[in-house]
Design an enzyme around this catalytic site. Structure first.
Site, PDB file in Angstrom:
ATOM      1  NE  ARG A  90      34.409  44.180  33.912  1.00  0.00           N
ATOM      2  CZ  ARG A  90      33.265  43.535  33.651  1.00  0.00           C
ATOM      3  NH1 ARG A  90      32.126  43.973  34.185  1.00  0.00           N
ATOM      4  NH2 ARG A  90      33.252  42.467  32.880  1.00  0.00           N
ATOM      5  CE  LYS A  91      35.275  49.362  28.807  1.00  0.00           C
ATOM      6  NZ  LYS A  91      34.677  49.527  30.138  1.00  0.00           N
ATOM      7  CB  SER A  92      42.410  45.397  26.811  1.00  0.00           C
ATOM      8  OG  SER A  92      42.181  46.475  25.925  1.00  0.00           O
TER       9      SER A  92
END
Length: 384
Positions: free
Chosen positions: A183-185
């Site tokens: 879910r992180k960049s």
């Protein structure tokens, strides 16, 4: 239920990441090795820090940071009450006591005056969370704290983020922890990174990451006597990242600025499109620096909204738009509520953020019509 489905988040990975895995797989060096070292070097350079240490997750990164600082039983660590539970859990892993403080409901980050007020002679550190990618004001926090209280950045959401131009997350406090969860960049599947400018602290964390070994596996295998085991003079952990993850991380890091620029564009577009809806407060822009935009989180004013937050999330799900609460209030979670006898009203801003925030889809696999559809659905439910 709509046939269309816009996920809350999807990792931006593809053939380049797939091909990057070939080298470690074919070489046979699949545990921590040269690809991890390359990822660490590139990550440190990108974030302007001397040391970057790759680990298995942001949770283990935070734990390693506290261990490196010598946090132990009898110590206190100040933690914002609105954050992912791991931020508080790692304090307990060290035998120390997490001391919760409320947050600023406009930034979702730690309330600095409350942090100042909760400092005691037992306080060893404050964990400043850069929630959703917006850097906490570490400079103001530093001024508010005694010089002997360390600042740990929970930069799980903040790869590439800046407090001010050229001052990246990861080098603002004494030590920082990043996440590479999907879910992180940028992502390595699971994985994390610890950063610091303190060489002594870095050496302690390097050893603790690898069971407490005096030298790494790479150093041992490259040395004149690879058959001899290293010394183990401190208690450590197996928090090593694999070279497969490191290879993916190198590719992902090379895309970071492009991914952030795209997220910045659509975050600004969301704010413009939703600005006239009275019951919605869009994320406050950073006064300077760069927001990391790990998530785009709305605040729903329940006094003005025709539907409750959970009803809005349910209705959007039916239309094919995934949402999530921003995160949770730690003091309202069962373990902390039961163990420390917290009441919901003990941290009212964190409580309201727990009940009234909503993350809407923002990721690098969305197209323009996806963003338009999200806004149309929100307007359809709230505005009729």
């Amino acid at each position: 239920m709509s046939d269309r489905k816009i996920q809350i988040s999807l990792p931006s990975i593809g053939e380049e990441e797939w091909l990057a895995c070939k080298d470690p797989l074919m070489s046979g060096w699949v545990t921590q090795g040269p690809k991890v070292a390359l990822f660490e070097k590139a990550f440190a350079e990108r974030h302007g820090v001397k040391h970057a240490i790759a680990v298995t997750s942001c949770t283990t990164a935070l734990h390693l940071a506290l261990v490196g600082l010598g946090i132990k039983a009898g110590d206190e660590v100040i933690v914002p009450a609105f954050t992912w539970v791991a931020t508080a859990n790692v304090v307990l892993y060290c035998g120390a006591t997490p001391v919760l403080v409320d947050v600023d409901p406009k930034t979702f980050n730690i309330d600095i005056e409350q942090a100042r007020a909760r400092v005691t002679e037992k306080t060893r550190a404050v964990i400043a969370v850069h929630l959703f990618g917006r850097c906490a004001d570490v400079d103001a926090l530093r001024e508010a704290l005694p010089h002997n209280v360390a600042i740990v950045e929970d930069a799980a959401c903040a790869a590439g983020a800046e407090l001010a131009e050229g001052r990246c997350a990861g080098g603002l406090g004494d030590v920082a922890a990043f996440s590479f969860h999907p879910r992180k960049s940028i992502t390595t599947g699971e994985g994390g990174m610890v950063t610091t400018n303190d060489s002594v602290l870095a050496e302690r964390m390097l050893q603790a990451r690898n069971h407490g070994a005096s030298i790494s596996e790479e150093q041992r295998h490259a040395g004149p006597r690879p058959y001899l085991l290293p010394e183990f003079n401190l208690l450590g952990f197996n928090y090593r990242m694999t070279d497969i993850q490191g290879a993916i991380g190198v590719v992902q890091l090379g895309k970071l600025d492009e991914l952030l620029t795209e997220r910045e564009h659509w975050a600004a577009w969301y704010s413009e499109q939703l600005a006239d809806i009275d019951c919605i407060r869009t994320p406050a822009p950073s006064p300077s620096g760069r927001h990391g935009w790990q998530a785009y989180v709305l605040y729903i004013d329940l006094d003005k909204s025709p539907v409750a937050r959970n009803e809005l999330m349910s209705a959007l799900e039916e239309l094919g738009v995934s949402t999530r609460p921003g995160t949770h209030a730690v003091h309202m979670l069962g373990y902390y509520k039961n163990e420390y006898h917290y009441q919901d009203e003990d941290f009212p801003n964190a409580r309201d953020c727990n009940n009234q925030t909503m993350a809407i889809p923002l990721h690098n696999r969305m197209q323009a019509d996806d963003y338009q559809f999200v806004v149309q659905c929100i307007r359809r439910i709230i505005c009729g």
